[in-house]
Design an enzyme around this catalytic site. Structure first.
Site, PDB file in Angstrom:
ATOM      1  N   SER A 108       0.832  -1.202   0.000  1.00  0.00           N
ATOM      2  CA  SER A 108       0.000   0.000   0.000  1.00  0.00           C
ATOM      3  C   SER A 108       0.866   1.252   0.000  1.00  0.00           C
ATOM      4  CB  SER A 108      -0.859  -0.019   1.268  1.00  0.00           C
ATOM      5  OG  SER A 108      -1.420   1.256   1.510  1.00  0.00           O
ATOM      6  N   TYR A 143      -1.693  -1.467  11.132  1.00  0.00           N
ATOM      7  CA  TYR A 143      -2.042  -1.919   9.777  1.00  0.00           C
ATOM      8  C   TYR A 143      -0.942  -1.527   8.795  1.00  0.00           C
ATOM      9  CZ  TYR A 143      -3.683  -1.144   5.050  1.00  0.00           C
ATOM     10  OH  TYR A 143      -3.741  -1.109   3.681  1.00  0.00           O
ATOM     11  N   LYS A 159       2.164  -3.756   6.429  1.00  0.00           N
ATOM     12  CA  LYS A 159       2.524  -3.652   5.004  1.00  0.00           C
ATOM     13  C   LYS A 159       4.040  -3.506   4.868  1.00  0.00           C
ATOM     14  CE  LYS A 159      -1.586  -4.024   3.291  1.00  0.00           C
ATOM     15  NZ  LYS A 159      -1.956  -5.304   2.696  1.00  0.00           N
TER      16      LYS A 159
HETATM   17  C1  UD1 Z   1      -6.630   3.930   3.675  1.00  0.00           C
HETATM   18  C2  UD1 Z   1      -5.313   3.396   4.140  1.00  0.00           C
HETATM   19  C3  UD1 Z   1      -4.605   2.755   2.974  1.00  0.00           C
HETATM   20  C4  UD1 Z   1      -5.482   1.686   2.375  1.00  0.00           C
HETATM   21  C5  UD1 Z   1      -6.795   2.296   1.949  1.00  0.00           C
HETATM   22  C6  UD1 Z   1      -7.734   1.209   1.470  1.00  0.00           C
HETATM   23  C7  UD1 Z   1      -3.663   4.517   5.625  1.00  0.00           C
HETATM   24  C8  UD1 Z   1      -3.146   5.823   6.105  1.00  0.00           C
HETATM   25  N1  UD1 Z   1      -4.597   4.554   4.680  1.00  0.00           N
HETATM   26  O1  UD1 Z   1      -6.341   5.000   2.772  1.00  0.00           O
HETATM   27  O2  UD1 Z   1      -3.393   2.188   3.386  1.00  0.00           O
HETATM   28  O3  UD1 Z   1      -4.841   1.119   1.269  1.00  0.00           O
HETATM   29  O4  UD1 Z   1      -7.403   2.929   3.070  1.00  0.00           O
HETATM   30  O5  UD1 Z   1      -8.601   1.742   0.545  1.00  0.00           O
HETATM   31  O6  UD1 Z   1      -3.247   3.508   6.089  1.00  0.00           O
HETATM   32  N2  UD1 Z   1     -12.733  10.405   4.076  1.00  0.00           N
HETATM   33  C9  UD1 Z   1     -13.766  11.246   4.446  1.00  0.00           C
HETATM   34  N3  UD1 Z   1     -14.891  10.692   4.928  1.00  0.00           N
HETATM   35  C10 UD1 Z   1     -15.069   9.349   5.081  1.00  0.00           C
HETATM   36  C11 UD1 Z   1     -14.011   8.491   4.701  1.00  0.00           C
HETATM   37  C12 UD1 Z   1     -12.853   9.051   4.222  1.00  0.00           C
HETATM   38  O7  UD1 Z   1     -13.646  12.477   4.339  1.00  0.00           O
HETATM   39  O8  UD1 Z   1     -16.124   8.910   5.554  1.00  0.00           O
HETATM   40  C13 UD1 Z   1     -11.512  10.997   3.523  1.00  0.00           C
HETATM   41  C14 UD1 Z   1     -10.296  10.670   4.366  1.00  0.00           C
HETATM   42  O9  UD1 Z   1     -10.120  11.608   5.371  1.00  0.00           O
HETATM   43  C15 UD1 Z   1      -9.188  10.710   3.308  1.00  0.00           C
HETATM   44  C16 UD1 Z   1      -9.888  10.243   2.025  1.00  0.00           C
HETATM   45  O10 UD1 Z   1     -11.283  10.424   2.262  1.00  0.00           O
HETATM   46  O11 UD1 Z   1      -8.751  12.017   3.140  1.00  0.00           O
HETATM   47  C17 UD1 Z   1      -9.622   8.793   1.685  1.00  0.00           C
HETATM   48  O12 UD1 Z   1      -9.902   8.012   2.828  1.00  0.00           O
HETATM   49  P1  UD1 Z   1      -9.980   6.414   2.761  1.00  0.00           P
HETATM   50  O13 UD1 Z   1     -10.899   5.995   1.675  1.00  0.00           O
HETATM   51  O14 UD1 Z   1     -10.283   5.916   4.140  1.00  0.00           O
HETATM   52  O15 UD1 Z   1      -8.524   5.986   2.303  1.00  0.00           O
HETATM   53  P2  UD1 Z   1      -7.100   6.381   2.909  1.00  0.00           P
HETATM   54  O16 UD1 Z   1      -7.182   6.754   4.333  1.00  0.00           O
HETATM   55  O17 UD1 Z   1      -6.450   7.346   1.964  1.00  0.00           O
END
Ligand code: UD1
Length: 342
Positions: free
Chosen positions: A126, A151, A155
């Site tokens: 990742s 987590y 990785k």
């Molecule tokens: C996370 C993991 C990544 C993993 C991926 C799986 C970390 C830091 N990140 O990525 O390793 O491969 O998930 O898909 O380990 N967001 C919102 N509202 C929500 C959900 C998310 O605003 O309800 C925003 C988050 O703050 C972020 C972005 O959307 O800025 C993406 O979030 P998310 O889909 O959870 O993925 P990552 O955190 O980037």
């Protein structure tokens, strides 16, 4: 002769899409899963897309004897390891659960692989290993940073375990693919992301809000140093991502690797903000989302996106689908789930 690929976690979100692409590329695929984080919906979807049943072996990869039995039963040329827990927050609360499951399962696979004449191992890593990178986009040479969660650490550690195993055991060759943010669903809408409980990731939360399963989407943080104040990510279409695995598997099986252990970024190279993604979802699907700003989520990096040049040069792979196509597919999948009562 047809080559056989074992897919651990093959009934999950990424595993099911990879299984379809491998089978369509002519590989014999053996799916192994313990259904700890999914049900059989995606497996049934895979069989429907392919028009035939694939072998599905219920397997806990932490059970060494069970892993060895799989390697005894099937002539495995390559194994792709997806069977792992992936919720960042849960990993902070229950680190031992994550270390035990994610690392032990991989050790068992490598143990079985090293005893074969030759076995190719693809590890699903990742972009989390890059942490908050200083220079963007990140290349494979960008230094990894100490993980911010157990987590993420699994990785990093599993990448190192693969690197060291390849160095020590002549039978083992390995590729680690570092995924950015995989989203979307198969264009048939027969397989997709099916999180248990409240989704942690953005796109399932968007689609579940759009369909009415969730009342309101929280956008975590509006004061980041980006153009619109929300985080930037490299959202990669799940079918594009799956195709990268076919390229990597054939590179290993056909003996085209330049080194015995290789790493590739799998992303689009295009940063998209959380708000842009939401706006695009609304526009291309003609739906209105109920969302609000909420405080920053601990552990989130401001921005991360890939330089995918190496994958293009060496794997002959690059992302093809637009974020619009991907979000249309994600919404079609959510509607399909509603139709089948999930
Ligand atoms: C996370 C993991 C990544 C993993 C991926 C799986 C970390 C830091 N990140 O990525 O390793 O491969 O998930 O898909 O380990 N967001 C919102 N509202 C929500 C959900 C998310 O605003 O309800 C925003 C988050 O703050 C972020 C972005 O959307 O800025 C993406 O979030 P998310 O889909 O959870 O993925 P990552 O955190 O980037």
């Amino acid at each position: 002769m047809k080559k056989t690929v074992l897919v651990s976690g093959g009934a999950g979100f990424i595993g099911s899409h990879v299984t379809v692409e491998l089978a369509q590329a002519g590989y014999d695929v053996v799916i192994a899963d313990n259904f700890s984080n999914c049900d059989e919906t995606n497996y049934r979807g895979v069989c429907k897309i392919l028009g035939r049943e694939l072998p599905l072996i219920p397997t806990d990869f932490c059970d060494k004897a069970a892993v060895y039995a799989l390697f005894e039963k099937y002539p495995i040329d390559a194994v792709i390891h997806f069977a792992a827990f992936k919720a960042v927050g849960e990993s902070v609360a229950e680190p031992l659960k994550y270390y035990r499951n994610n690392i032990l399962s991989f050790l068992n696979i490598l143990d079985a692989a090293k005893d074969k004449e030759r076995c190719n191992v693809l590890f699903s890593s990742s972009a989390t290993v890059y942490g908050e990178a200083e220079d963007l986009p990140v290349t494979e040479k960008t230094p990894r940073q100490p993980a911010k969660s157990p987590y993420g650490n699994t990785k990093t550690v599993c990448e190192d375990i693969l690197r060291d195993s390849v160095a020590a055991y002549p039978a083992v060759k390995g590729i680690a693919l570092r995924y950015f943010n995989p989203i979307g669903a198969h264009p048939t809408a027969l397989i997709g992301e099916l999180p248990r409980g409240v989704p942690n990731n953005l796109v399932p939360f968007i689609t579940q809000t759009a369909i009415g399963k969730r009342a309101c989407l929280s956008v975590f943080g509006n004061d980041y140093p980006t153009e619109d104040g929300t985080c930037l990510r490299d959202f990669i279409d799940i079918v594009d991502l799956a195709k990268a695995h076919v390229c990597a598997v054939s590179r290993m099986i056909d003996g085209q690797m330049k080194q015995d252990y290789e790493i590739f970024n799998i992303g689009t190279g295009r940063p998209v903000s959380v708000l842009e993604l939401i706006n695009t979802f609304e526009r291309v699907n003609g739906v209105k989302l109920n969302w609000k700003f909420a405080p920053r989520r601990p552990g989130d990096v401001v921005a991360i996106w890939a330089d995918p040049t190496l994958a293009e040069q060496e794997l002959g792979w690059k992302a093809e689908r637009s974020v619009e196509q991907t979000l249309i597919a994600a919404w079609a999948w959510e509607k399909h789930l509603a139709e089948i009562g999930i």
